[in-house]
Enzyme design. Structure first.
Site, short mmCIF file in Angstrom:
data_model
loop_
_atom_site.label_atom_id
_atom_site.label_comp_id
_atom_site.label_asym_id
_atom_site.label_seq_id
_atom_site.Cartn_x
_atom_site.Cartn_y
_atom_site.Cartn_z
CD GLU A 108 31.15 -5.56 -10.23
OE1 GLU A 108 32.32 -5.23 -9.89
OE2 GLU A 108 30.52 -6.38 -9.62
CG ASP A 110 34.35 -4.21 -12.31
OD1 ASP A 110 33.11 -3.57 -11.98
OD2 ASP A 110 34.46 -5.45 -12.29
CD GLU A 112 38.32 -4.20 -9.95
OE1 GLU A 112 37.81 -4.41 -9.03
OE2 GLU A 112 39.14 -4.90 -10.58
#
Length: 295
Positions: A108, A110, A112
């Site tokens: 993953e 990311d 955010e």
């Protein structure tokens, strides 16, 4: 801070589980059309595709957030998306834009965006999971207001490196250091996800500031998606099938000018770096943090 970033990782994992997973498809649509490149994964009418597929909005209210995901899976790519974040009092909300594979040992990458009170800066939270393990958080303030205009957030992911960029300025690099035993995400195809949800138990000042539901719905907007990428389907890469069409991004790394910009951002705007958090790593930082080639 350690509890804060650990919770942030859990937040990303939670959204991953909420997403609707489907088999990877090899589709060749015009870049930037949300009707063709993505589908709404959850949240019902809180997610809307507008302007003939040129704009997508995600909203959060007290009942639910919302999210979307790409039709295609990718194994390496240069992926850009323009976002305009929730304006005003966004405390307690998180808007996520990330790449992820499936399963308990997923990879993953990311972005955010942690909301905050009116007039306070957003925090851009980044993380990288390899083989199901994250805990590689770096956080930044931005040098502009991300709620007034659209800005471009990019992943460059190839066999050599992962580079996070904002409006073309690199903010983070994670080099392939498999040669010294650091796992690197280069074997699992990943889909693009985005979502908005309530995380007021941790997102703003460690959960001390809660979501003000009188300000709902909270809405983030997306446009100008572009993927120069290798689509993965049925165990094959589109780049392998058409090597003459591959791009420079497949071997791109930071040049001296880009590395100067990276150092500038990290010096002026980084607010958390897992590599320097001695409370989390009392026995010493992770191996990649001590490698001279890792920023």
């Amino acid at each position: 801070m350690a509890a804060h970033v650990a919770a942030a990782s859990m937040g990303s994992r939670t959204v991953l589980l909420l997403s609707v997973f489907a088999s990877c498809l090899a589709l060749a649509y015009a870049a930037g059309n949300f009707y063709q490149e993505f589908h709404i994964a959850w949240g019902g009418s809180r997610a809307k595709i507008l302007d003939n597929g040129g704009l997508l909005t995600l909203s959060l209210d007290r009942a639910s957030g919302s999210g979307f995901q790409s039709e295609n899976c990718y194994l390496f790519g240069k992926i850009d998306m323009q976002l305009k974040l929730v304006p005003g009092n966004s405390a307690g909300t998180v808007t996520a834009y990330y790449l992820s594979s499936q399963g308990s040992v997923h990879d993953e990458i990311d972005f955010e965006f942690l909301g905050n009170l009116s007039g306070e800066p957003y925090i851009l939270h980044t993380n990288i999971f390899t083989q199901g393990k994250g805990n590689r958080e770096q956080q930044f303030y931005l040098w502009f207001d991300p709620t007034t205009n659209f800005h471009t957030y990019s992943f460059l992911w190839n066999a050599q490196t992962i580079i996070f960029s904002v409006d073309g300025t690199p903010i983070r690099e994670f080099m392939n250091l498999e040669s010294i035993g650091v796992p690197f995400p280069n074997k699992q195809a990943m889909r693009i996800y985005s979502s908005i949800w309530n995380a007021d138990d941790w997102a703003t000042r460690g959960g001390r500031v809660k979501t003000d539901w009188t300000k709902a719905p909270f809405t983030a907007s997306f446009r100008s998606f572009n993927a120069n990428a290798c689509i993965w389907s049925a165990g094959k890469s589109s780049c392998a099938a058409s090597p003459s069409q591959t791009k420079a991004w497949l071997t791109q790394t930071l040049d001296s000018s880009s590395r100067y910009k990276l150092r500038w951002v990290q010096k002026k705007y980084m607010v958390y770096n897992y590599c320097t958090d001695v409370s989390r790593f009392p026995q010493g930082p992770p191996l990649e943090c001590t490698a001279a080639t890792t920023s």
